[in-house]
Design an enzyme around this catalytic site. Structure first.
Site, mmCIF file in Angstrom:
data_model
loop_
_atom_site.group_PDB
_atom_site.id
_atom_site.type_symbol
_atom_site.label_atom_id
_atom_site.label_comp_id
_atom_site.label_asym_id
_atom_site.label_seq_id
_atom_site.Cartn_x
_atom_site.Cartn_y
_atom_site.Cartn_z
ATOM 1 N N LYS A 65 -5.129 3.933 -7.521
ATOM 2 C CA LYS A 65 -4.655 4.941 -8.489
ATOM 3 C C LYS A 65 -3.302 5.527 -8.101
ATOM 4 O O LYS A 65 -2.470 5.791 -8.964
ATOM 5 C CB LYS A 65 -5.696 6.049 -8.711
ATOM 6 N N ARG A 71 -4.097 -1.381 3.889
ATOM 7 C CA ARG A 71 -2.983 -0.483 3.552
ATOM 8 C C ARG A 71 -2.201 -0.084 4.810
ATOM 9 O O ARG A 71 -2.769 0.214 5.849
ATOM 10 C CB ARG A 71 -3.502 0.783 2.871
#
Ligand code: AP5
Length: 222
Positions: free
Chosen positions: A16, A130
């Site tokens: 998101k 990440r």
């Protein structure tokens, strides 16, 4: 025209923040990520940062009273006059109530809640890969968005690192916090007719094309 106020909702690591940053750049609206605001306070070792640190590192939500004041202050800034994108807020029903109260006092309301979801194995793979730049905060993924040189930010040459709360043992706690405390916002926004669901399994650009089309559709109706 009324303010464009978007809420980006979804489990940790679903992507998101990546989508919110792209829409914010296109619409020239501020991208307000509560996770980024807290990480900035942590880095500066402010009183708020020190209070939030333990919760964040454990994968738990920071208490509502610390989050709400932070966001309410931020959205009063002049750069929010045309609207803003909230990424990672609200995350509890109490946070949503506080937001609604503050907005309605000015005759405003959330334009839409964009909800991203993907299977849990996809989410875990995104979180575990990440990497974030210590200097400028740019985000990478070891497989899907790698830096040109291992461990070095393409944008500023800073060092990239793995967020403490992205360690495997913290991820299950974050997902459980999400299921228990944030999940109820999905039916809540659906009942209000504000929920727009996105399948977040595809590539970044493929998902963004749908996000952008939706936002443009809303704007043309306003
Ligand atoms: P926060 O920073 O908001 O973390 P989060 O919600 O857990 O979200 P993430 O940043 O982990 O993920 P994301 O969905 O934005 O995914 P991203 O785009 O980065 O919050 C951290 C902590 O702060 C919380 O745990 C809590 O303690 C506290 N906090 C924050 N807000 C709070 C609130 N309102 N109330 C209470 N506490 C709060 O993408 C993830 C990775 O996947 C990246 O590497 C990216 O490159 C990659 N990727 C993205 N999209 C794709 C794609 N389509 N395909 C392949 N890879 C992709």
């Amino acid at each position: 025209m009324s303010k464009q106020i978007f809420v980006f909702l979804g489990p940790p690591g679903v992507g998101k923040g990546t989508q919110a940053a792209k829409l914010a750049a296109d619409l020239k609206l501020p991208h307000i990520s509560t996770g980024d605001l807290f990480r900035d306070h942590l880095k500066r070792e402010t009183e708020l940062g020190l209070k939030a640190k333990g919760y964040m590192n454990e994968g738990k939500l920071v208490p509502d009273e610390l989050v709400v004041d932070l966001v309410m202050d931020r959205i009063k800034n002049e750069d929010c006059n045309a609207g803003f994108i909230l990424d990672g807020f609200p995350r509890t029903v109490a946070q949503d109530e506080a937001l609604e109260k503050a907005l309605s006092a000015n005759g405003e309301k959330v334009s839409a809640a964009l909800y991203f979801d993907a299977p849990r194995d996809t989410i875990v793979e995104r979180i575990s890969g990440r990497r974030t730049c210590r200097g400028c905060g740019a985000m990478y993924h070891v497989k899907y968005a790698p830096t040109k040189q291992d461990g070095v930010c393409d944008a500023c040459g800073g060092e990239t690192y793995q967020r403490e709360d992205d360690a495997a043992e913290k991820v299950s706690e974050r997902l459980s916090e999400y299921d228990n405390k944030t999940g109820p916002l999905v039916p809540h926004y659906r009942e209000k007719g504000l929920l727009k669901e996105f399948d977040a399994q595809g590539g970044v650009d493929e998902i963004y094309a749908q996000v952008k089309a939706f936002a443009e559709g809303l704007k043309s109706q306003a």
